[in-house]
Design an enzyme around this catalytic site. Structure first.
Site, PDB file in Angstrom:
ATOM      1  N   LEU A 203     -28.453   1.156  -9.785  1.00  0.00           N
ATOM      2  CA  LEU A 203     -28.395  -0.300  -9.927  1.00  0.00           C
ATOM      3  C   LEU A 203     -27.590  -0.699 -11.162  1.00  0.00           C
ATOM      4  CD1 LEU A 203     -32.128  -1.068  -9.064  1.00  0.00           C
ATOM      5  CD2 LEU A 203     -30.156  -1.829  -7.718  1.00  0.00           C
ATOM      6  N   MET A 204     -27.799   0.007 -12.260  1.00  0.00           N
ATOM      7  CA  MET A 204     -27.133  -0.339 -13.511  1.00  0.00           C
ATOM      8  C   MET A 204     -25.645  -0.015 -13.483  1.00  0.00           C
ATOM      9  SD  MET A 204     -30.096   1.011 -16.129  1.00  0.00           S
ATOM     10  CE  MET A 204     -29.241   0.599 -17.656  1.00  0.00           C
ATOM     11  N   LYS A 283     -35.935  -7.820 -17.796  1.00  0.00           N
ATOM     12  CA  LYS A 283     -34.785  -8.724 -17.913  1.00  0.00           C
ATOM     13  C   LYS A 283     -33.755  -8.367 -16.839  1.00  0.00           C
ATOM     14  CE  LYS A 283     -30.770  -9.453 -20.934  1.00  0.00           C
ATOM     15  NZ  LYS A 283     -30.122  -9.054 -22.197  1.00  0.00           N
ATOM     16  N   ASP A 288     -23.567 -10.243 -17.877  1.00  0.00           N
ATOM     17  CA  ASP A 288     -23.684 -11.062 -19.079  1.00  0.00           C
ATOM     18  C   ASP A 288     -22.331 -11.209 -19.756  1.00  0.00           C
ATOM     19  OD1 ASP A 288     -24.523 -12.490 -21.246  1.00  0.00           O
ATOM     20  OD2 ASP A 288     -25.435 -10.785 -22.279  1.00  0.00           O
ATOM     21  N   SER A 293     -20.916 -18.893 -25.499  1.00  0.00           N
ATOM     22  CA  SER A 293     -20.755 -18.004 -26.661  1.00  0.00           C
ATOM     23  C   SER A 293     -20.198 -16.681 -26.146  1.00  0.00           C
ATOM     24  CB  SER A 293     -22.093 -17.789 -27.363  1.00  0.00           C
ATOM     25  OG  SER A 293     -22.681 -19.020 -27.733  1.00  0.00           O
ATOM     26  N   LYS A 295     -18.588 -13.237 -25.044  1.00  0.00           N
ATOM     27  CA  LYS A 295     -18.470 -11.926 -25.670  1.00  0.00           C
ATOM     28  C   LYS A 295     -17.005 -11.536 -25.796  1.00  0.00           C
ATOM     29  CE  LYS A 295     -22.762  -9.932 -23.740  1.00  0.00           C
ATOM     30  NZ  LYS A 295     -23.400  -9.496 -24.993  1.00  0.00           N
ATOM     31  N   ASP A 306     -26.729  -5.177 -17.830  1.00  0.00           N
ATOM     32  CA  ASP A 306     -27.650  -5.966 -18.647  1.00  0.00           C
ATOM     33  C   ASP A 306     -28.928  -6.303 -17.887  1.00  0.00           C
ATOM     34  OD1 ASP A 306     -28.115  -6.952 -21.207  1.00  0.00           O
ATOM     35  OD2 ASP A 306     -27.521  -8.992 -20.658  1.00  0.00           O
ATOM     36  N   ASP A 365     -25.409 -16.332 -25.916  1.00  0.00           N
ATOM     37  CA  ASP A 365     -25.415 -14.892 -25.659  1.00  0.00           C
ATOM     38  C   ASP A 365     -26.753 -14.264 -26.028  1.00  0.00           C
ATOM     39  OD1 ASP A 365     -24.364 -12.487 -24.790  1.00  0.00           O
ATOM     40  OD2 ASP A 365     -23.497 -11.978 -26.733  1.00  0.00           O
ATOM     41  N   GLU A 367     -29.478 -14.751 -24.377  1.00  0.00           N
ATOM     42  CA  GLU A 367     -30.044 -15.361 -23.162  1.00  0.00           C
ATOM     43  C   GLU A 367     -31.219 -14.587 -22.579  1.00  0.00           C
ATOM     44  OE1 GLU A 367     -28.464 -11.913 -21.617  1.00  0.00           O
ATOM     45  OE2 GLU A 367     -27.525 -13.231 -23.093  1.00  0.00           O
ATOM     46  N   ARG A 369     -33.884 -13.333 -23.899  1.00  0.00           N
ATOM     47  CA  ARG A 369     -35.189 -13.813 -24.364  1.00  0.00           C
ATOM     48  C   ARG A 369     -35.588 -15.115 -23.682  1.00  0.00           C
ATOM     49  NH1 ARG A 369     -32.917 -13.753 -30.336  1.00  0.00           N
ATOM     50  NH2 ARG A 369     -31.743 -12.100 -29.273  1.00  0.00           N
TER      51      ARG A 369
END
Length: 520
Positions: A203-204, A283, A288, A293, A295, A306, A365, A367, A369
């Site tokens: 998945l990652m 998460k 991302d 903001s 990257k 992410d 960025d 995000e 949390r």
């Protein structure tokens, strides 16, 4: 002259790691089997040339009238820990035999390293042997348990994983099985642990246009389909998220054209249906960009991973279901992309979380949390026995610990002990980090709202202020936040994982859940 001929034959029969195969017949190696056997280091007081073969290796050597041990002595110095050496033509059923170095016998738990060295040695050695045979295009490998069948299975399955789904030329697909009739139960358990981590890696590693929030949820649904009698799945759409007043989650998702999904998994493994569940929250940012903001472009492609928190949480629940663990687990994964657009949240905007607290978003960025805040609030309705959230949350965590361990921030000594004990067994380590009021003050001092999504001193203690922010949305007495940003990917730090996304700490989460199931 006789010794010269023996040594010449030995050099012909053996090659080390970088070798390629030869065969006197025209039989393809892909049609035959390979074998991985282990050998331990000699003790310091023993003479050079002393061999300590594993039980399986000794049995194999005996069947060959000592030919294997003879060639091991003639072919070069003792095989070092984690290294391998391959022999050809020793046995009609195994044209290739890889002998791997296991280090010291009965090394056990190392208090300094915080892991079981014996288990790590087995994982590392078996993976090296299996990869060597895979490079020789051997398609089926029997594996010596090396005294720990579960660790051997983990090393084999983790070591052979390679993401090449989108490539035309693929590595040889290798099937593995336990050699002999050793601990079959332990072997099967190790296979399931490793396959769970490989699901998270899959998945990652997959590109973000393939694993969108919708595609992620569908993949997990398919993986859990065989366990429908114990698992309930809810794929909550945007309308439901809005009804739940998850303003923090929606503030992140609204910049993307991809719709958000709130994935909710219920695994009911306990005979007692009223047993309070373990709550796992991951998460799930499937890409991302940083939002407004933005990257830097360098390495932004890695932000397809992410959603590592959601991937490891969901994979651990799939594994728990496969193992039929007698425990109730609920998994929550808020899934969305963080993208810039005319609809995206702007720095300085104020949003309202599910619990009513307002948040000044000074950095879009930061995000992760925000989406976790709403998920944590929602999770309390299940009255969980413990809450563990997992997230690739901060670059500061990578700076602090690198890839050695995941950082754990917790309000519970009991929960820390459970997680730490599990990580010693799996070798996928965790390390406790501070959760001081010192950091809380830095996120509650906000000009426009109740909280700020970044600490007032910017980058100082960034992993700690992120954890302090999450704590503002937790009422449970047993909560832990795992920041896995540092362990998200692997270069060469973990020998039994190839370069790429790591799927860590899936096996530690599974072992932790198993510990709760069996020890209460």
């Amino acid at each position: 002259m006789t010794m010269f001929l023996v040594r010449t034959a030995a050099r012909t029969a053996v090659r080390t790691n970088s070798c390629r195969s030869f065969c006197v017949s025209h039989t393809h190696l892909s049609d035959r089997k390979g074998l991985v056997l282990g050998v331990f280091e000699k003790k310091e007081e023993e003479d050079e040339g002393t061999l300590h073969l594993t039980e399986a290796a000794a049995g194999f050597d005996k069947s060959l009238s000592g030919k294997l041990s003879e060639l091991l002595k003639l072919s070069g110095p003792a095989i070092k820990n984690g290294k391998s050496r391959v022999f050809y033509g020793l046995h009609k059923d195994f044209p290739c035999v890889a002998v791997v170095g296991l280090g010291k016998n009965n090394a056990g738990v190392c208090g300094t390293e915080n892991w079981d060295t014996s288990k790590e040695n087995v994982r590392q050695a078996v993976s090296a042997g299996c990869r060597l045979l895979q490079d020789l295009e051997v398609s089926h490998v029997e594996v010596d348990s090396c005294g720990d069948a579960q660790s051997a299975a983990e090393g084999a399955v983790l070591g052979l994983f390679h993401y090449d789904q989108l490539k035309s030329k693929k590595k040889t697909k290798v099937t593995t099985q336990l050699h002999g009739s050793a601990d079959v139960v332990g072997w099967e358990k190790g296979i399931m642990y490793a396959e769970g981590q490989n699901l998270a890696r899959l998945l990652m590693e997959a590109p973000a246009n393939h694993i969108t929030p919708t595609a992620f949820a569908k993949t997990i649904e398919e993986k859990l389909a065989p366990h429908a009698d114990r698992v309930t799945i809810h794929k909550r759409p945007q309308a439901w998220i809005e009804e739940q007043q998850m303003g923090a989650f929606l503030s992140v998702s609204k910049g993307s054209e991809e719709p958000p999904v709130f994935l909710e998994l219920h695994y009911n493994g306990s005979p007692d249906s009223k047993q309070p569940p373990l709550l796992l929250v991951g998460k799930g940012i499937t890409f991302d960009s940083g939002g407004i903001s933005l990257k830097p472009s360098a390495s932004m492609d890695a932000m397809r991973a992410d959603m590592g928190g959601a991937a490891t949480v969901c994979a651990s629940i799939v594994t728990a279901a496969s193992l039929k663990l007698p425990v109730n687990i609920i998994g929550l994964a808020p899934l969305c992309e963080n993208m810039p657009s005319g609809k995206a949240t702007k720095p300085g905007d104020v949003v309202r979380a599910k619990n009513g607290k307002t948040i000044q978003v000074d950095n879009t960025d930061a995000e992760g949390r925000l989406i976790l805040a709403d998920a944590l609030c929602y999770g309390h309705v299940f009255n969980p026995r413990a809450i563990v959230n997992v997230a690739t949350l901060t670059g500061a965590m990578d700076v602090a610990l690198g890839s050695a361990a995941a950082g754990v921030f917790t309000n519970s000594d009991w929960l820390w002990e459970q997680l730490h004990r599990a990580s010693v067994v799996t070798g996928d380590r965790v390390w406790r980090m501070p959760l001081f009021q010192h950091y809380t003050k830095q996120v509650t001092d906000s000009q426009l709202a109740d909280l700020n999504n970044i600490g007032k001193y910017s980058r100082s203690g960034g992993a700690c202020t992120a954890a302090a922010f999450l704590r503002e949305f937790v009422k449970a007495p047993h909560w832990a936040h795992l920041d896995i940003a540092g362990v998200m990917s692997n270069k060469d730090e973990v020998p039994y994982l190839r370069k790429g996304m790591s799927g860590r700490p899936t096996r530690t989460l599974v072992e932790f859940a198993a510990g709760l199931a069996h020890n209460g």
